[in-house]
Write an enzyme that holds these catalytic residues in place. Structure first.
Site, PDB file in Angstrom:
ATOM      1  N   THR A 324       0.830  -1.209   0.000  1.00 46.12           N
ATOM      2  CA  THR A 324       0.000   0.000   0.000  1.00 46.12           C
ATOM      3  C   THR A 324       0.867   1.263   0.000  1.00 46.12           C
ATOM      4  O   THR A 324       2.077   1.211   0.239  1.00 46.12           O
ATOM      5  CB  THR A 324      -0.911   0.053   1.240  1.00 46.12           C
ATOM      6  OG1 THR A 324      -0.091   0.184   2.411  1.00 46.12           O
ATOM      7  CG2 THR A 324      -1.767  -1.188   1.352  1.00 46.12           C
ATOM      8  N   CYS A 325       0.225   2.399  -0.235  1.00 42.61           N
ATOM      9  CA  CYS A 325       0.934   3.675  -0.275  1.00 42.61           C
ATOM     10  C   CYS A 325       1.032   4.313   1.096  1.00 42.61           C
ATOM     11  O   CYS A 325       1.185   5.542   1.209  1.00 42.61           O
ATOM     12  CB  CYS A 325       0.249   4.630  -1.238  1.00 42.61           C
ATOM     13  SG  CYS A 325       0.399   4.061  -2.916  1.00 42.61           S
ATOM     14  N   ASP A 326       0.882   3.528   2.149  1.00 44.10           N
ATOM     15  CA  ASP A 326       1.046   4.067   3.494  1.00 44.10           C
ATOM     16  C   ASP A 326       2.458   3.739   3.947  1.00 44.10           C
ATOM     17  O   ASP A 326       2.873   2.575   3.906  1.00 44.10           O
ATOM     18  CB  ASP A 326       0.014   3.429   4.432  1.00 44.10           C
ATOM     19  CG  ASP A 326      -0.010   4.105   5.782  1.00 44.10           C
ATOM     20  OD1 ASP A 326       1.090   4.308   6.361  1.00 44.10           O
ATOM     21  OD2 ASP A 326      -1.101   4.428   6.266  1.00 44.10           O
TER      22      ASP A 326
END
Ligand SMILES: *Cc1c(COP(=O)(O)O)cnc(C)c1O
Length: 377
Positions: A324-326
């Protein structure tokens, strides 16, 4: 360990995307191991560890009881075949209307850790049995629990007295020694406190009947853990030490220990890269991360056993991260993980011992990634 049945399932079904496969035979073996290790204790499976209907149905059929934390969990256990007298509403933080609903469904066993909660139970579940959860320090646990649940043992006496005064059955004491508790002696201190509470209540003319010894039984990840038998012996020894010839009814609530070793996650390498040409640590990005089911890698607490098709090749340290982009979606960085130098994009890997606390921790479509798929075989 990934069982033959899981390997066969993966080879023949080739499921797409990251997924958990749970082998019911292992769940059954684990259940029988706890039965044998603590034959006098009733087993209340902690539903949150893995609430797959097949798992609950198997355990209900084997005679297990269920530790539930919410009305939906109670309904899941009942749908799996458990009568309400095999269900404990074990969460100390409950809405009064949820207590009422559980009572309506027939549940008569409730956890409390404060007089304020006792008030709610007394109103919504008149006459029910309550047990008071006490704090345990969690030393020796790889996933220790905070001070969120439980009260000091001295306060438990007042909580139970209040329950008695309001017409509830002051029934016992509970504790949880911390999840993935690798020390079988960890139950000793909490059982000593429980025995003290039994004595204090007796002086007040109230006879308690039950000690709920919680979960904490480990699954094997990278390191070996003591067997169920070793836990059983240590716990029975502690019961004898503190209760002598008057050992009360006891309960255990294994979650992780019941299902952890029964599951393997299949995942895929999405990218292997470096942050600079002279970096000696590679970054390995998987199609599963903290939000796809591996939340227990938080602070690198649980170190899973990752198997690759190239485990015979030379290995070197990697940072392992999710898709994910976290930026929090990094699994192992402080202590890098040794993976084969030959590991490459598209390789399928197995993350073992992931039957517990994975599907339930998986977010619904964070960044569009679907929740962790699960197959129970
Ligand atoms: C989560 C939980 C358990 C299960 O703990 P494990 O460490 O997974 O065995 C048992 N009892 C209660 C009250 C829980 O909340």
């Amino acid at each position: 360990m990934t069982t033959e049945r899981i390997r066969h399932f993966l080879e023949t079904r080739r499921p797409e995307g990251p997924c958990l496969i749970v082998d019911l035979d292992v769940v059954e073996e684990n259940y029988n191991a706890y039965r044998k290790a603590l034959p006098e204790s009733r087993i209340f499976y902690a539903v949150k560890a893995n609430p797959a209907p097949e798992v609950l149905r198997l355990l209900a059929g084997l005679g297990s009881s269920f530790d539930c934390a919410s009305v939906p969990e109670i309904e899941m256990a009942m749908n799996a075949g458990a009568e309400p007298n095999r269900i404990s509403f074990g969460n100390t933080i409950k809405k009064e209307r949820d207590i009422a609903r559980a009572f309506e469904l027939g549940v008569r066993l409730f956890a409390v850790d404060a007089v304020e909660e006792v008030e709610k139970v007394a109103r919504a579940a008149p006459g029910a049995r309550v047990f008071c959860r006490i704090l345990a320090d969690g030393a020796g646990a790889e996933w220790p629990l905070s001070r969120k649940f439980g009260c000091e043992p001295e306060m438990a006496v007042d909580v139970l007295q209040h329950a008695h005064d309001l017409g509830l059955r002051a029934w016992g004491v509970s504790f949880h020694v911390g999840s993935q508790q690798t020390n079988p002696e960890a139950w000793d201190g909490a059982l000593a406190s429980a025995a003290t509470i039994f004595g204090a209540m007796r002086k007040r003319g109230i006879e308690l009947g039950m000690v709920n010894m919680g979960g904490g039984f480990p699954a094997r990840y990278l390191k070996d853990v003591p067997s169920a038998t070793q836990y059983g012996m240590a716990i029975f020894g502690a019961l004898r030490r503190h209760f002598g010839n008057h050992i009360p009814e006891t309960i255990i609530e294994p979650g992780r220990g019941m299902v952890g070793s029964a599951g393997t996650i299949k995942a895929e390498v999405v990218l292997v890269s470096k942050k600079a040409a002279n970096d000696n640590v590679r970054w390995v990005y998987l199609d599963i991360g903290k939000f796809g089911g591996l939340a227990e890698t938080m602070e690198e607490a649980i170190r899973y056993d990752i198997r690759t098709p190239r485990d015979m090749d030379a290995k070197a340290p990697c940072v392992v991260a999710g898709p994910t982009c976290d930026s929090a979606d990094v699994l192992y960085e402080k202590t890098p993980y040794n993976l084969p130098l030959s590991l490459t994009v598209g390789d399928e890997i197995l993350i073992e011992g992931t039957g517990a606390y994975t599907t339930t921790y998986s977010a619904i479509a964070f960044n569009g990634f679907p929740p962790l798929a699960s197959y129970v075989i």
